[in-house]
Design a protein around this motif. Structure first.
Motif, PDB file in Angstrom:
ATOM      1  N   LEU A  45       0.996  -1.253   0.014  1.00  0.00           N
ATOM      2  CA  LEU A  45       0.126   0.145   0.089  1.00  0.00           C
ATOM      3  C   LEU A  45       1.018   1.111   0.103  1.00  0.00           C
ATOM      4  N   GLU A  46       1.922   1.226   0.595  1.00  0.00           N
ATOM      5  CA  GLU A  46       2.959   2.302   0.892  1.00  0.00           C
ATOM      6  C   GLU A  46       3.609   2.543  -0.651  1.00  0.00           C
ATOM      7  N   ILE A  56       1.267  11.868  -9.977  1.00  0.00           N
ATOM      8  CA  ILE A  56       0.614  13.290  -9.794  1.00  0.00           C
ATOM      9  C   ILE A  56       1.566  14.297 -10.014  1.00  0.00           C
ATOM     10  N   GLU A  57       2.811  14.187  -9.131  1.00  0.00           N
ATOM     11  CA  GLU A  57       3.739  15.468  -9.292  1.00  0.00           C
ATOM     12  C   GLU A  57       4.044  15.579 -10.686  1.00  0.00           C
ATOM     13  N   GLU A  58       4.508  14.514 -11.424  1.00  0.00           N
ATOM     14  CA  GLU A  58       5.129  14.672 -12.711  1.00  0.00           C
ATOM     15  C   GLU A  58       3.938  15.282 -13.803  1.00  0.00           C
ATOM     16  N   LEU A  90      -6.564   8.728  -1.281  1.00  0.00           N
ATOM     17  CA  LEU A  90      -5.603   9.377  -0.505  1.00  0.00           C
ATOM     18  C   LEU A  90      -4.702  10.162  -1.125  1.00  0.00           C
ATOM     19  N   ALA A  91      -3.865   9.333  -1.957  1.00  0.00           N
ATOM     20  CA  ALA A  91      -2.679  10.018  -2.840  1.00  0.00           C
ATOM     21  C   ALA A  91      -3.127  11.167  -3.742  1.00  0.00           C
ATOM     22  N   VAL A  93      -6.042  12.957  -3.301  1.00  0.00           N
ATOM     23  CA  VAL A  93      -6.424  14.241  -2.334  1.00  0.00           C
ATOM     24  C   VAL A  93      -5.296  14.892  -1.903  1.00  0.00           C
ATOM     25  N   LYS A  94      -4.328  14.185  -1.356  1.00  0.00           N
ATOM     26  CA  LYS A  94      -3.099  14.657  -0.985  1.00  0.00           C
ATOM     27  C   LYS A  94      -2.286  15.539  -2.024  1.00  0.00           C
ATOM     28  N   GLY A  95      -2.649  14.979  -3.376  1.00  0.00           N
ATOM     29  CA  GLY A  95      -2.142  15.645  -4.450  1.00  0.00           C
ATOM     30  C   GLY A  95      -2.957  16.686  -5.050  1.00  0.00           C
ATOM     31  N   GLY A  96      -4.082  17.147  -4.242  1.00  0.00           N
ATOM     32  CA  GLY A  96      -4.749  18.383  -4.548  1.00  0.00           C
ATOM     33  C   GLY A  96      -5.994  18.152  -5.629  1.00  0.00           C
TER      34      GLY A  96
END
Length: 167
Positions: A45-46, A56-58, A90-91, A93-96
């Motif tokens: 999961l991690e 998402i960042e890329e 969650l990933a 949402v945390k990535g906006g």
């Protein structure tokens, strides 16, 4: 609009990033995040979370389109896939990212025009709509791209319906 499509899974999580410009789609990236069967679930999961955050960042998508789960047999598998789906959400949402969810029936309807279409029909439409030389592999990748295309077709209608509900 740039859309991150996700087909959730803990062994294979398919993803696809597409950009919708007018009525056309352009593929930016796609693939699968895989985890090994012998790895503890917490580590799997991690890894899924960290890998999605990198994607998402890329690519800086505007929205995530995630396939809803549909299981009718194995409860244990459903729970494990549900955990992976939660981590994916969650990933995002945390990535906006804004999250949109679609059932397999809605995705098939959006791509093929028939909610009971088979997997091969959906894959052919993904290949055709994105002007790809081959059907993306594994199947989870094609499913993620299908989820992204589905949102591209549905976004304006969903936005209009939300605005009507707010009035």
């Amino acid at each position: 609009m740039k859309i991150l499509g996700i087909d959730p899974g803990y062994a294979i999580l398919g993803y696809g990033v597409v950009e919708k410009i007018g009525n056309k789609f352009k593929v930016c990236d796609y693939g699968a995040i895989t985890t090994d069967a012998g790895t503890p679930m917490t580590e799997r999961l991690e890894y899924l979370y960290d890998s999605l955050r990198e994607i998402i960042e890329e690519h800086h998508p505007d929205v995530a389109s995630i396939e809803e789960l549909f299981f009718n047999t194995n409860a244990k598998t459903a729970i494990l896939v549900g955990q992976a789906r939660g981590v994916a959400i969650l990933a995002c949402v945390k990535g906006g990212l804004e999250i949109e969810e679609y059932t397999p029936l809605q995705i098939k309807q959006a791509l093929v025009g028939y909610g009971r279409a088979d997997k091969k029909q959906v894959q052919i439409m993904v290949k055709t709509i994105l002007n790809l030389k081959e059907i993306p592999k594994p199947d989870d990748t094609a499913d993620a791209l299908a989820a992204a295309i589905c949102h591209g077709h549905s976004a304006d209608t969903r936005k209009m319906l939300r605005e009507i509900k707010l009035k």
